[in-house]
Write an enzyme that holds these catalytic residues in place. Structure first.
Site, PDB file in Angstrom:
ATOM      1  N   ASP A 159      -3.469   2.291  -5.499  1.00  0.00           N
ATOM      2  CA  ASP A 159      -2.301   2.422  -4.727  1.00  0.00           C
ATOM      3  C   ASP A 159      -1.827   1.121  -3.729  1.00  0.00           C
ATOM      4  OD1 ASP A 159      -4.184   2.549  -2.492  1.00  0.00           O
ATOM      5  OD2 ASP A 159      -2.403   3.731  -1.598  1.00  0.00           O
ATOM      6  N   GLU A 160      -2.626  -0.018  -4.123  1.00  0.00           N
ATOM      7  CA  GLU A 160      -2.526  -1.240  -3.344  1.00  0.00           C
ATOM      8  C   GLU A 160      -2.600  -2.239  -4.318  1.00  0.00           C
ATOM      9  OE1 GLU A 160      -6.044  -1.896  -0.362  1.00  0.00           O
ATOM     10  OE2 GLU A 160      -5.524   0.168  -0.238  1.00  0.00           O
ATOM     11  N   ASP A 169       0.697  -1.183  -0.063  1.00  0.00           N
ATOM     12  CA  ASP A 169      -0.100   0.022   0.107  1.00  0.00           C
ATOM     13  C   ASP A 169       0.747   1.367   0.109  1.00  0.00           C
ATOM     14  OD1 ASP A 169      -2.981   0.803   1.501  1.00  0.00           O
ATOM     15  OD2 ASP A 169      -1.607   2.204   0.738  1.00  0.00           O
TER      16      ASP A 169
HETATM   17  C1  LIG Z   1      -9.583   7.020   1.677  1.00  0.00           C
HETATM   18  C2  LIG Z   1      -9.524   7.432   0.678  1.00  0.00           C
HETATM   19  C3  LIG Z   1      -8.509   7.376  -0.480  1.00  0.00           C
HETATM   20  N1  LIG Z   1      -8.785   8.167  -1.717  1.00  0.00           N
HETATM   21  C4  LIG Z   1      -7.544   8.023  -2.703  1.00  0.00           C
HETATM   22  C5  LIG Z   1      -6.398   9.091  -2.158  1.00  0.00           C
HETATM   23  C6  LIG Z   1      -5.247   8.140  -1.612  1.00  0.00           C
HETATM   24  O1  LIG Z   1      -4.141   8.776  -1.779  1.00  0.00           O
HETATM   25  C7  LIG Z   1      -5.712   6.966  -2.277  1.00  0.00           C
HETATM   26  C8  LIG Z   1      -5.202   5.502  -1.514  1.00  0.00           C
HETATM   27  O2  LIG Z   1      -6.123   5.655  -0.179  1.00  0.00           O
HETATM   28  P1  LIG Z   1      -5.466   5.249   1.154  1.00  0.00           P
HETATM   29  O3  LIG Z   1      -4.432   4.089   0.798  1.00  0.00           O
HETATM   30  O4  LIG Z   1      -6.310   4.672   2.085  1.00  0.00           O
HETATM   31  O5  LIG Z   1      -4.555   6.561   1.690  1.00  0.00           O
HETATM   32  P2  LIG Z   1      -3.074   7.147   1.458  1.00  0.00           P
HETATM   33  O6  LIG Z   1      -2.322   6.249   0.325  1.00  0.00           O
HETATM   34  O7  LIG Z   1      -3.438   8.489   0.915  1.00  0.00           O
HETATM   35  O8  LIG Z   1      -2.473   7.131   2.634  1.00  0.00           O
HETATM   36  P3  LIG Z   1      -1.713   5.850   3.522  1.00  0.00           P
HETATM   37  O9  LIG Z   1      -2.083   4.724   2.877  1.00  0.00           O
HETATM   38  O10 LIG Z   1      -0.694   6.239   3.903  1.00  0.00           O
HETATM   39  O11 LIG Z   1      -2.369   5.932   4.951  1.00  0.00           O
HETATM   40  O12 LIG Z   1      -6.929   6.837  -2.558  1.00  0.00           O
HETATM   41  C9  LIG Z   1      -9.882   8.851  -1.915  1.00  0.00           C
HETATM   42  O13 LIG Z   1      -9.979   9.302  -3.071  1.00  0.00           O
HETATM   43  N2  LIG Z   1     -10.720   8.856  -1.049  1.00  0.00           N
HETATM   44  C10 LIG Z   1     -10.813   8.267   0.259  1.00  0.00           C
HETATM   45  O14 LIG Z   1     -11.862   8.405   1.030  1.00  0.00           O
HETATM   46 MG   LIG Z   2      -2.211   4.210   0.791  1.00  0.00          MG
END
Ligand SMILES: Cc1cn([C@H]2C[C@H](O)[C@@H](COP(=O)(O)OP(=O)(O)OP(=O)(O)O)O2)c(=O)[nH]c1=O
Ligand SMILES: [Mg+2]
Length: 440
Positions: A203-204, A112
């Site tokens: 992103d994951e 992730d």
């Molecule tokens: C949680 C969430 C994420 N996203 C998008 C933006 C995030 O960069 C991407 C990935 O989500 P996440 O992996 O939940 O968040 P992140 O990568 O920004 O932060 P981290 O993993 O370090 O805690 O998805 C949204 O558009 N809306 C949302 O409600």
């Molecule tokens: Mg993330």
DNA sequence: GGGATACAACTCG
DNA sequence: TTCCACGAGTTGTATCCC
């Protein structure tokens, strides 16, 4: 046309924030959010929320959840000890079945990206790295960098509230194409380790590295190697390594950012860990289910076992088997290749429209946009769903299935038009419209 | 009883 | 000044029609 801002009710509503709205307040079970002044942050959030239409809708939903809880408790009281006993036996059967199926032979990684959208923006504007920054707009943030998280600014928070929490916050507009590009790069790397990897979002991803491990040891290397690969961009990832997807996913979050977690394929260690792990952090348990479970005294995964009989009697078979697998630390270790998409949609929020013609003009726009997306994705649909949201944030859907599949604007719009006509008849209050087309 | 269909609610990123 | 996104998926329930 949205009056009702009777400024007679004055602004200085002193701190009588109704008994903490669980739906509302800051969610700090997120990376980078430990040890900040939650009191103060919640006060700012509440001060900018209480009284709004949005808040009223949240209150309504909270009420509905409370009603559900009430009903559940009544049901609970009506159970005879006999019912409880047989339910407990039945639960035991399911639990031992899960235990028998436990398989620790595979090694799954969940990877992730850290603050993904924000990290990509920082790559392009390095001066943002030291500054509190978020991606999105004044209405809603998609994510924030870790500097901003120190202020309580996080994903799914409206930008204007984030600005109150952190006046220096820099908000960068979303740039999906860029994130898709970077995502492609990372996925190429994943495929070297598992060509059947399962991308869950931009992103994951899950990787089954069992086979890869036979050739080469990469437990530690995985991370270093990702760091090196991404270093030129300043992008980092976190990873969870475990015998199944649930634990791997939990693991990738545990040591964020730029960290990893390893769960040994060992039943006792897994059980020891999961016993005290909060149910809310398990993928699939959201705000509502958390509340439902909590009202039964179930906060930690271990509590599920204690309440197995009651859960059996109160929840569906699907939910129960999910809960039971959870409390044993079990889940799938097979990465399904993602099949056909099941729906495609486009929706837009805009300032209130009540004029009929304008409404249809908006619908027209959305149909064009949907048709374009469908063409690009080369898909067609047989069910069209119109989704609306009015000024009070009430959601409504209305759908129609037809024999001949919809492929373009010409075939979509007439159906959408019908749906909107019905919707206008049904609710003659003004609606802020959004459209959503689906295909099944 | 067993698919469609329609719709609300929940969850995720 | 602004006043809570958008895209995708699952589950549960009601209803209708063989
Ligand atoms: C949680 C969430 C994420 N996203 C998008 C933006 C995030 O960069 C991407 C990935 O989500 P996440 O992996 O939940 O968040 P992140 O990568 O920004 O932060 P981290 O993993 O370090 O805690 O998805 C949204 O558009 N809306 C949302 O409600
Ligand atoms: Mg993330």
């Amino acid at each position: 046309m949205d009056e009702s801002r009777k400024s007679g009710t004055n602004q200085l509503k002193p701190h009588n924030h109704p008994a903490q709205l669980t739906r509302m307040s800051l969610n700090d079970n997120k990376a980078g959010m430990q040890g900040l002044d939650k009191e103060k942050i919640n006060k700012i959030i509440m001060d900018n929320t209480v009284g709004s239409r949005f808040y009223k809708n949240e209150q309504k939903r909270e009420q509905q959840v409370n009603a559900r809880i009430q009903k559940m408790k009544e049901k609970l009281n009506s159970f005879t000890s006999n019912q409880i006993m047989t339910a407990k036996q039945h639960a035991e059967e399911i639990l031992s079945e899960v235990e028998n199926q436990r398989d620790l032979s595979r090694t799954i990684i969940h990877i992730d990206m850290d603050a993904f959208y924000a990290a990509v923006e920082e790559r392009d504007r390095p001066e943002l790295k030291q500054k509190p920054m978020a991606v999105g707009g004044m209405d809603m943030l998609s994510t924030s960098n870790y500097v901003a998280r120190k202020y309580g600014v996080r994903a799914a928070m409206p930008g204007f509230i984030a600005k109150k929490l952190c006046p220096n916050l820099i908000i960068v507009p979303t740039n999906f194409d860029k994130y898709r590009e970077v995502s492609k790069e990372t996925q190429e790397i994943f495929s070297e380790y598992d060509e059947n990897f399962c991308g869950m979002s931009l992103d994951e991803a899950f990787l089954d590295i069992t086979d890869h491990l036979q050739k080469r040891l990469i437990y530690d290397q995985q991370k270093k190697w990702l760091s090196i690969k991404f270093y030129k961009h300043g992008l980092f990832a976190s990873a969870g390594i475990a015998p199944n997807t649930m634990l791997a996913k939990i693991g990738s979050d545990l040591n964020k950012p730029n960290g990893q977690t390893f769960f040994a394929p060992n039943r006792d260690e897994i059980m020891k860990f999961i016993k005290d792990f909060p149910v809310r952090k398990v993928n699939g348990i959201g705000k509502v289910t958390e509340q439902l479970l909590s009202s039964l005294g179930v906060q930690k995964c271990g509590d599920i076992y204690e309440m197995r009989a009651e859960l059996m009697l109160l929840f569906s078979a699907t939910s129960c088997s999910f809960f039971f697998r959870m409390c044993l630390g079990c889940s799938s270790n097979i990465l399904e290749p993602d099949g056909e998409r099941k729906s495609i949609s486009t929706e837009r929020t805009f300032s209130t429209i009540s004029n009929r013609d304008e409404l249809f003009a908006k619908l027209d726009e959305l149909c064009h946009s949907l048709a374009a997306d469908m063409k690009k994705q080369n898909v067609q649909g047989k069910t069209l769903t119109l989704k609306t949201k009015n000024v009070d944030f009430q959601l409504h859907t209305r759908s129609k299935t037809i024999n001949v599949p919809m492929t373009n604007y010409q075939t979509i719009f007439p159906v959408a038009q019908e749906l909107l006509k019905q919707e206008i008849l049904n609710a003659n209050n003004k609606l802020s419209l959004r459209l959503m087309g689906k295909y099944q």
